[in-house]
Design an enzyme around this catalytic site. Structure first.
Site, short mmCIF file in Angstrom:
data_model
loop_
_atom_site.label_atom_id
_atom_site.label_comp_id
_atom_site.label_asym_id
_atom_site.label_seq_id
_atom_site.Cartn_x
_atom_site.Cartn_y
_atom_site.Cartn_z
N SER A 1 62.57 10.32 -18.33
CA SER A 1 62.11 11.45 -19.04
C SER A 1 62.64 12.49 -18.73
O SER A 1 62.29 13.22 -17.76
CB SER A 1 60.50 11.46 -19.20
OG SER A 1 60.11 10.14 -19.90
N LYS B 1 60.52 12.21 -26.83
CA LYS B 1 59.57 11.73 -25.74
C LYS B 1 58.50 12.74 -25.25
O LYS B 1 57.54 12.60 -24.98
CB LYS B 1 60.41 11.14 -24.57
CG LYS B 1 59.61 10.72 -23.19
CD LYS B 1 58.60 9.91 -23.86
CE LYS B 1 57.74 9.30 -22.29
NZ LYS B 1 58.42 8.82 -21.22
N LYS C 1 55.45 17.22 -15.07
CA LYS C 1 56.79 17.41 -15.53
C LYS C 1 57.16 17.44 -17.08
O LYS C 1 57.85 18.48 -17.19
CB LYS C 1 57.56 16.69 -14.74
CG LYS C 1 59.08 16.68 -14.63
CD LYS C 1 59.71 15.72 -15.56
CE LYS C 1 59.49 14.32 -15.18
NZ LYS C 1 60.13 13.49 -16.35
#
Length: 306
Positions: free
Chosen positions: A106, A180, A248
């Site tokens: 990701s 995502k 993150k």
């Protein structure tokens, strides 16, 4: 179309799997069970060595793993780690023209597009294909896979993706990563909503466990309620998905929101909560452990009001 893409289903292409942590290891095992020859590498060699008993070849370096591979799959912590492995780590140099890199990490969409452009310089195809479904989905082969890149290339990888879950081509390079991030928005906000509901229920004298059972089948039913709500009831917060990685992803969402001049208030609020939770030592706690942070806030407020 390149020879590697045209390979017949009967010929199992050689796969190098780079990053065999919580998600990568079960994904590599699924590919091995599907009959693919898989070479694995991980920064912590012990995590790669654990796959030897499943039939994987263990490489000492990422470049060694990639040598002779038709397909490289990366499952690493962030865009910087992916870039270091692909370029500074020698993977690009080790791959021949016609190879395919599937990045299941990701990372930020602009970084994914940059990686695709750099790999294309030597005839290597890039697909950004982050996944959702957690460790449970990785082990079961039921991951949701969001693929960005050339549609024909994604279709040619059907047998590889089938071993891992369900793939959907969502658009050009970088589109998988933006999808995502959107997925992670929903996950984070829903975890926050379930956690707050758990706190309200208990404050009102009801059982959290019975509450979760009661609303199943209603409009609030979700996989988050099932899996993460179950963790909240049992108070088991071993990752899973570490909160530092959830943060993150939310940081990357914030960067994209700024780029597109978007105001995303719910995402901003839950990002603040995860930032505080991680700063308070919760970085390696499962993201469902946001409950602990919200409980701490409410406990502190209760003490101040006494």
């Amino acid at each position: 179309m390149t020879a590697s893409i045209q390979a017949t289903p009967a010929v199992k292409r050689r796969i190098a799997f780079l990053g065999t942590g919580l998600m990568g290891a079960p994904m590599a095992r699924r590919l091995l069970k599907a009959g693919f020859p898989v070479t694995v590498w991980n920064r912590d060699p012990s995590k790669a060595q654990a796959l030897a008993t499943d039939g994987a070849i263990v490489a000492a370096t990422a470049a060694e793993a990639a040598t002779g591979a038709d397909i490289v799959i990366t499952m690493l912590s962030d865009g910087k780690a992916v870039g270091e492995v692909l370029f500074a780590g020698g993977v690009k140099a080790a791959l021949r023209s016609g190879a395919v890199v599937i990045d299941s990490s990701s990372i930020a969409p602009p970084i994914a597009r940059d990686h695709a452009a750099q790999l294309a310089e030597t005839g290597i195809t890039h697909v950004d294909a982050p996944v959702s479904g957690g460790v449970v989905g990785a082990e079961a082969g039921t991951l949701a896979i969001m693929a960005g890149g050339d549609a024909a290339v994604v279709e040619s990888l059907e047998d590889v993706f089938a071993a891992l879950g369900r793939v959907t081509h969502v658009g050009p390079s970088g589109a998988g990563q933006i999808c995502k991030l959107a997925n992670q928005q929903i996950v984070a906000i829903t975890i926050g909503a379930v956690a707050e509901a758990m706190i309200l229920v208990e404050a009102g004298g009801a059982s959290r466990e019975k509450f979760r059972d009661a609303i199943r089948g209603g409009f609030a039913e979700s996989r988050i309620l099932d899996l993460h709500g179950g963790r909240m009831v049992a108070r088991t917060f071993a990752p899973g998905g570490p909160s530092r990685l959830q943060l993150k992803d939310l940081d990357a969402v914030a960067a994209m929101a700024e780029l597109f001049s978007l105001d995303l208030p719910l995402t901003a609020q839950v990002r603040d909560e995860f930032r505080d939770f991680v700063a308070d030592g919760g970085g390696d706690t499962d993201h469902s452990g946001l409950l602990l942070h919200l409980e701490k806030i409410n406990q502190r407020q209760g003490e101040e009001n006494r």
